[in-house]
Scaffold this active site. Structure first.
Site, PDB file in Angstrom:
ATOM      1  CD  GLN A 100      -2.391  -1.291   2.746  1.00  0.00           C
ATOM      2  OE1 GLN A 100      -3.399  -0.680   3.077  1.00  0.00           O
ATOM      3  NE2 GLN A 100      -1.753  -2.076   3.583  1.00  0.00           N
ATOM      4  CG  ASP A 103       7.812   4.258   0.817  1.00  0.00           C
ATOM      5  OD1 ASP A 103       8.079   3.236   0.141  1.00  0.00           O
ATOM      6  OD2 ASP A 103       7.525   4.202   2.031  1.00  0.00           O
ATOM      7  CG  HIS A 118      -3.101   2.453  -1.620  1.00  0.00           C
ATOM      8  ND1 HIS A 118      -3.045   2.370  -0.244  1.00  0.00           N
ATOM      9  CD2 HIS A 118      -4.212   1.750  -1.979  1.00  0.00           C
ATOM     10  CE1 HIS A 118      -4.076   1.654   0.201  1.00  0.00           C
ATOM     11  NE2 HIS A 118      -4.780   1.264  -0.826  1.00  0.00           N
ATOM     12  CB  CYS A 126      -2.989  15.000 -17.393  1.00  0.00           C
ATOM     13  SG  CYS A 126      -4.300  16.144 -17.840  1.00  0.00           S
ATOM     14  CB  CYS A 129      -5.607  13.795 -21.392  1.00  0.00           C
ATOM     15  SG  CYS A 129      -3.854  14.136 -21.060  1.00  0.00           S
ATOM     16  N   GLY A 187       3.115  -4.313   8.972  1.00  0.00           N
ATOM     17  CA  GLY A 187       3.090  -2.849   9.115  1.00  0.00           C
ATOM     18  C   GLY A 187       1.859  -2.177   8.549  1.00  0.00           C
ATOM     19  CB  THR A 188      -1.034  -2.768   6.816  1.00  0.00           C
ATOM     20  OG1 THR A 188      -2.273  -2.120   6.512  1.00  0.00           O
ATOM     21  CG2 THR A 188      -1.209  -4.267   6.797  1.00  0.00           C
ATOM     22  CG  ASN A 213       1.343  -3.738  13.412  1.00  0.00           C
ATOM     23  OD1 ASN A 213       1.665  -2.967  14.300  1.00  0.00           O
ATOM     24  ND2 ASN A 213       0.594  -3.394  12.387  1.00  0.00           N
ATOM     25  N   PRO A 214       4.113  -4.089  15.755  1.00  0.00           N
ATOM     26  CG  PRO A 214       5.344  -2.105  15.982  1.00  0.00           C
ATOM     27  CD  PRO A 214       4.698  -2.998  14.972  1.00  0.00           C
TER      28      PRO A 214
HETATM   29  P1  OAD Z   1      -1.472   2.904   9.001  1.00  0.00           P
HETATM   30  O1  OAD Z   1      -0.853   4.174   9.455  1.00  0.00           O
HETATM   31  O2  OAD Z   1      -2.952   2.820   9.021  1.00  0.00           O
HETATM   32  O3  OAD Z   1      -0.896   1.708   9.888  1.00  0.00           O
HETATM   33  C1  OAD Z   1       0.466   1.567  10.111  1.00  0.00           C
HETATM   34  C2  OAD Z   1       0.684   0.325  10.933  1.00  0.00           C
HETATM   35  O4  OAD Z   1       2.089   0.133  11.056  1.00  0.00           O
HETATM   36  C3  OAD Z   1       0.127   0.407  12.361  1.00  0.00           C
HETATM   37  O5  OAD Z   1      -0.683  -0.750  12.607  1.00  0.00           O
HETATM   38  C4  OAD Z   1       1.362   0.400  13.263  1.00  0.00           C
HETATM   39  O6  OAD Z   1       1.166  -0.310  14.474  1.00  0.00           O
HETATM   40  C5  OAD Z   1       2.356  -0.321  12.374  1.00  0.00           C
HETATM   41  N1  OAD Z   1       3.778  -0.016  12.640  1.00  0.00           N
HETATM   42  C6  OAD Z   1       4.329   1.120  13.125  1.00  0.00           C
HETATM   43  N2  OAD Z   1       5.670   0.993  13.196  1.00  0.00           N
HETATM   44  C7  OAD Z   1       5.978  -0.242  12.711  1.00  0.00           C
HETATM   45  C8  OAD Z   1       7.187  -0.958  12.501  1.00  0.00           C
HETATM   46  N3  OAD Z   1       8.383  -0.435  12.796  1.00  0.00           N
HETATM   47  N4  OAD Z   1       7.107  -2.211  11.982  1.00  0.00           N
HETATM   48  C9  OAD Z   1       5.905  -2.772  11.681  1.00  0.00           C
HETATM   49  N5  OAD Z   1       4.732  -2.136  11.865  1.00  0.00           N
HETATM   50  C10 OAD Z   1       4.754  -0.884  12.358  1.00  0.00           C
HETATM   51  O7  OAD Z   1      -0.870   2.597   7.542  1.00  0.00           O
HETATM   52  P2  OAD Z   1      -1.462   1.642   6.429  1.00  0.00           P
HETATM   53  O8  OAD Z   1      -2.072   0.438   7.015  1.00  0.00           O
HETATM   54  O9  OAD Z   1      -0.400   1.483   5.399  1.00  0.00           O
HETATM   55  O10 OAD Z   1      -3.668   5.253   1.728  1.00  0.00           O
HETATM   56  O11 OAD Z   1      -2.605   2.564   5.825  1.00  0.00           O
HETATM   57  C11 OAD Z   1      -3.320   2.130   4.709  1.00  0.00           C
HETATM   58  C12 OAD Z   1      -3.593   3.295   3.792  1.00  0.00           C
HETATM   59  O12 OAD Z   1      -4.217   4.352   4.526  1.00  0.00           O
HETATM   60  C13 OAD Z   1      -2.345   3.948   3.207  1.00  0.00           C
HETATM   61  O13 OAD Z   1      -1.878   3.303   2.047  1.00  0.00           O
HETATM   62  C14 OAD Z   1      -2.825   5.327   2.884  1.00  0.00           C
HETATM   63  C15 OAD Z   1      -3.635   5.620   4.115  1.00  0.00           C
HETATM   64  O14 OAD Z   1      -4.666   6.542   3.961  1.00  0.00           O
HETATM   65  C16 OAD Z   1      -3.437   6.062   0.677  1.00  0.00           C
HETATM   66  O15 OAD Z   1      -2.557   6.887   0.664  1.00  0.00           O
HETATM   67  C17 OAD Z   1      -4.368   5.834  -0.466  1.00  0.00           C
END
Ligand code: OAD
Length: 250
Positions: A100, A103, A118, A126, A129, A187-188, A213-214
Site C-alpha cells: 500500500q 514511497d 495505492h 494529468c 487526459c 506494518g498495516t 506489527n508492534p
Molecule cells: P497505518 O498508518 O494505518 O498503519 C500503520 C501500521 O504500522 C500500524 O498498525 C502500526 O502499528 C504499524 N507499525 C508502526 N511501526 C511499525 C514498525 N516499525 N514495523 C511494523 N509495523 C509498524 O498505515 P497503512 O495500514 O499502510 O492510503 O494505511 C493504509 C492506507 O491508509 C495507506 O496506504 C494510505 C492511508 O490513507 C493512501 O494513501 C491511499
C-alpha cells in the site's frame, strides 16, 4: 524475540509466499505512518489532502503537501525490513509482494514486480487526459504544472480516498492471496479496504497467515500468528531462522 517453530516449518514448506505491506514497514526509514498517534492523519485532514474534491478546492495546498512528502521520501533509505522482503523473492518457488506504500522503498531495496495498490508518490499524471507528466514540477512564482498535451491540471499518481485501485494490480493481488500458501501482513493497520481483505482471503483459501506489527490491529484476531515487533527486527530474524532450518534439513 522468539519466532515460533511452526511458523518456520510452514514457511519452509511454502511454494508461494505473499507479503502485504503498509506504512509501518517504512517507519524505521523515518517515514511517518498514517494512523499511529504521531501519524499523518492525526495532524492532517485526509479529505483536504488525499481526495479529488480536496485537490480541486485547493490544489496549491495539496501540491505543497505532496512536495514536502516527496522531499522526505527522497532523503530516506530502505531499512532491514525492506531488505528482508527483497531477499524473500529469491528464497521461494513463487513470491508476490503487494504494497500500500507509495514511497518506492521496496524497489530501492531490490524488490521486483511490486504490486502497488495505492500508486506511487514519485510520478504525476494529468487529471483530464490521464497521460503521464514528466516535466518539472517546481515552477517559478509557485505556479502549478500543466499537462503538455491538453493543459489539464497535474496531480500526484497516488490513489486518493474515493478512487478505484488500479484494476490489474488489484486482480493480481487477489489472485496471489487466493493461491499462496503463506501470507505475511506487515506494518498495516488493516483499516483500509480492499487491501485489508487480502490476508482474510488468503486465510480462507488455506494459507498460513502471519502479522508483523508492534501493535494489535483490526485484523489480528484472524491471524494464525502475530509477531509483536517492528518489521526491521522481526523479518531479518525470521529469515535467519528459516535459513538455519533449511540448512539443517538439506
Ligand atoms: P497505518 O498508518 O494505518 O498503519 C500503520 C501500521 O504500522 C500500524 O498498525 C502500526 O502499528 C504499524 N507499525 C508502526 N511501526 C511499525 C514498525 N516499525 N514495523 C511494523 N509495523 C509498524 O498505515 P497503512 O495500514 O499502510 O492510503 O494505511 C493504509 C492506507 O491508509 C495507506 O496506504 C494510505 C492511508 O490513507 C493512501 O494513501 C491511499
Amino acid at each position: 524475540m522468539e519466532i515460533p517453530h511452526i511458523l518456520i516449518e510452514k514457511l519452509a514448506s511454502a511454494k508461494h509466499v505473499a507479503v502485504l505491506t503498509g506504512a509501518g514497514v517504512s517507519a524505521e526509514s523515518g517515514i511517518k505512518t498514517f494512523r499511529d498517534p504521531d501519524g499523518l492523519w492525526a495532524q492532517f485532514n485526509p479529505a483536504e489532502l488525499a481526495s479529488m474534491d480536496g485537490f480541486m478546492s485547493n490544489p496549491d495546498l495539496v501540491w505543497s503537501w505532496y512536495q514536502h512528502r516527496r522531499e522526505i521520501v527522497a532523503e530516506s533509505k530502505p531499512n532491514p525490513g525492506h531488505y528482508a522482503i527483497a531477499e524473500m523473492q529469491n528464497l521461494f518457488e513463487k513470491f508476490t509482494l503487494i504494497t500500500q506504500n507509495v514511497d518506492r522503498l521496496h524497489q530501492s531495496a531490490g524488490s521486483k514486480q511490486v504490486l502497488e495498490l495505492h500508486g506511487n508518490i514519485i510520478e504525476n499524471h494529468c487529471v483530464r487526459c490521464k497521460k503521464d507528466f514528466v516535466g518539472e514540477t517546481t515552477l517559478p512564482d509557485g505556479q502549478l504544472p500543466k499537462c503538455s498535451y491538453c493543459g489539464g491540471m497535474i496531480r500526484p499518481s497516488v490513489v486518493w480516498f474515493g478512487e478505484m485501485l488500479p484494476a490489474d494490480t488489484l486482480l493480481a493481488a487477489e489472485n496471489a492471496s487466493n493461491q499462496c500458501d503463506f501470507f505475511f501482513t506487515v506494518g498495516t493497520s488493516g483499516e483500509v479496504y480492499p487491501a485489508a481483505n487480502l490476508p482474510i482471503v488468503a486465510k480462507r483459501h488455506g494459507a498460513y497467515v502471519v502479522e508483523v506489527n508492534p501493535n494489535r490491529t483490526s485484523i489480528s484476531h484472524s491471524m494464525d500468528c502475530c509477531l509483536s515487533a517492528p518489521s526491521g527486527v522481526a523479518l531479518p530474524l525470521i529469515l535467519n531462522e528459516f535459513k538455519k532450518y533449511r540448512n539443517q534439513k538439506s
